[in-house]
Design a protein around this motif. Sequence first.
Motif, short mmCIF file in Angstrom:
data_model
loop_
_atom_site.label_atom_id
_atom_site.label_comp_id
_atom_site.label_asym_id
_atom_site.label_seq_id
_atom_site.Cartn_x
_atom_site.Cartn_y
_atom_site.Cartn_z
N ASP A 169 -32.25 -13.13 -57.27
CA ASP A 169 -31.54 -12.04 -57.93
C ASP A 169 -30.31 -12.54 -58.69
O ASP A 169 -29.95 -11.97 -59.72
CB ASP A 169 -31.14 -10.98 -56.90
N GLN A 170 -29.70 -13.60 -58.22
CA GLN A 170 -28.56 -14.18 -58.94
C GLN A 170 -29.01 -14.81 -60.26
O GLN A 170 -28.37 -14.62 -61.30
CB GLN A 170 -27.86 -15.23 -58.06
N LEU A 171 -30.12 -15.55 -60.24
CA LEU A 171 -30.58 -16.16 -61.49
C LEU A 171 -31.06 -15.09 -62.47
O LEU A 171 -30.91 -15.24 -63.69
CB LEU A 171 -31.66 -17.22 -61.22
N HIS A 172 -31.59 -13.99 -61.93
CA HIS A 172 -31.97 -12.86 -62.79
C HIS A 172 -30.73 -12.29 -63.49
O HIS A 172 -30.76 -11.98 -64.69
CB HIS A 172 -32.66 -11.79 -61.95
N TYR A 173 -29.66 -12.16 -62.73
CA TYR A 173 -28.40 -11.68 -63.32
C TYR A 173 -27.93 -12.62 -64.43
O TYR A 173 -27.56 -12.16 -65.53
CB TYR A 173 -27.32 -11.56 -62.25
N TYR A 174 -27.93 -13.91 -64.18
CA TYR A 174 -27.47 -14.86 -65.20
C TYR A 174 -28.35 -14.79 -66.46
O TYR A 174 -27.83 -14.88 -67.58
CB TYR A 174 -27.48 -16.28 -64.64
N TYR A 175 -29.64 -14.60 -66.27
CA TYR A 175 -30.52 -14.42 -67.43
C TYR A 175 -30.14 -13.14 -68.19
O TYR A 175 -30.06 -13.13 -69.42
CB TYR A 175 -31.99 -14.36 -66.99
N PHE A 176 -29.89 -12.09 -67.45
CA PHE A 176 -29.55 -10.79 -68.05
C PHE A 176 -28.30 -10.88 -68.92
O PHE A 176 -28.25 -10.31 -70.01
CB PHE A 176 -29.36 -9.74 -66.94
N VAL A 177 -27.28 -11.63 -68.46
CA VAL A 177 -26.03 -11.75 -69.22
C VAL A 177 -26.09 -12.94 -70.20
O VAL A 177 -25.08 -13.30 -70.79
CB VAL A 177 -24.80 -11.87 -68.29
N LYS A 178 -27.27 -13.55 -70.31
CA LYS A 178 -27.53 -14.64 -71.26
C LYS A 178 -26.75 -15.92 -70.96
O LYS A 178 -26.46 -16.71 -71.86
CB LYS A 178 -27.28 -14.18 -72.70
N ASP A 179 -26.45 -16.13 -69.68
CA ASP A 179 -25.87 -17.40 -69.25
C ASP A 179 -27.03 -18.27 -68.80
O ASP A 179 -27.29 -18.45 -67.60
CB ASP A 179 -24.87 -17.17 -68.11
N TYR A 180 -27.76 -18.82 -69.76
CA TYR A 180 -29.01 -19.50 -69.47
C TYR A 180 -28.81 -20.79 -68.68
O TYR A 180 -29.66 -21.14 -67.84
CB TYR A 180 -29.76 -19.77 -70.77
N GLU A 181 -27.73 -21.49 -68.92
CA GLU A 181 -27.47 -22.71 -68.16
C GLU A 181 -27.25 -22.39 -66.68
O GLU A 181 -27.72 -23.11 -65.80
CB GLU A 181 -26.26 -23.46 -68.73
N ALA A 182 -26.52 -21.32 -66.41
CA ALA A 182 -26.29 -20.91 -65.02
C ALA A 182 -27.60 -20.48 -64.36
O ALA A 182 -27.86 -20.79 -63.19
CB ALA A 182 -25.27 -19.79 -64.95
N ALA A 183 -28.45 -19.79 -65.11
CA ALA A 183 -29.76 -19.38 -64.58
C ALA A 183 -30.61 -20.60 -64.26
O ALA A 183 -31.25 -20.67 -63.20
CB ALA A 183 -30.48 -18.49 -65.60
N LYS A 184 -30.60 -21.57 -65.15
CA LYS A 184 -31.35 -22.82 -64.93
C LYS A 184 -30.87 -23.54 -63.68
O LYS A 184 -31.68 -23.98 -62.85
CB LYS A 184 -31.21 -23.72 -66.16
#
Length: 324
Positions: A169-184
């Motif tokens: 759910d945290q990586l989903h959030y980072y994707y949602f806010v377009k912080d792709y490096e954090a999602a990765k």
Amino acid sequence: MDYFNEKKTVLRMADTPEKIKALERIITSADAHNDVEIGRWARDFLIDVCLTVGFPKKQLQAFSWLISKWEGEDNDVYIDTEDLLWKYKWVSEHVPTFDEVSKAQIDGLLDDMRVKFEQENYSLRPYYKVCTLAAMRMGDVKKAKELFEKWSNTKEDVLNDCTVCERQDQLHYYYFVKDYEAAKKKAKPIIEGKQRCAEVPHLTYGIMALTYLALGDAEMAQQCFDKGYPLVEQQSSLIPPLGQLLRYLVATNQTEKAREVIDTNLETVLQAEGGLDRLIFLQAAYPLFDREKEADLVEMTEALTAKFDARNENSYYQDCLNAY
């Protein structure tokens, strides 16, 4: 009574729509005989099965009965409080996917969840997490960011989700806010196969296919599709990641494969109880719809888009559609 025998049969069944129908028959018979304990058991079991099979409305109906019994002054059946609050997370998370549920009703349900968690002296971390996911589903980036901070900074307790689900759910959030490096970075242990859970990495690959694509890593994006699609194909409880994988195919001009995914999964998608699940898939497929032969699907996509944006009081889903 026949429903006693059916209960024995249900316990041997795999989680399928047929199992849900059997549990509903048990509930109907138990209610007719005023057998509150069997009715409680069947509804509790139904909530678990619906989570796997993908019937969130049926889940909500069963949960509403349990809540009313738990709240009742003349309580004629034992309801496990901790288990009930655990299930409250599932129900609250899915409610924003129903286009017929108003913003006020969503807010009311979430507030009731907060009150019950506080009343029973549990941490509000799960509440803030569910509220963050609700804001994401409702396209409210500012609110999601505010709630994510509260989620991240609130202590855990026994009602916190497992480490893997929390990471998902945290990586989903980072994707949602377009912080792709954090999602990765957050997805790394899952992608490397070091962490998994019942629905992880099933929920992960769609988000990460789009994340890697945004970061310019075409090879990893394709690997996510290749590994992820077999996990979600024709799975009614996993339509959002299916839609994300379809969106990846469309974005990378893999039109023939995308058309195959649409044809294979469309019936499953159209039968989904959650309008938002349908919309995520339909918007992904939208550029490939034949404007004459599939005019009904075009109209459905545009109508759902408008309906969710009206409910959410923003243009988030129209903006997503316009991005094509």
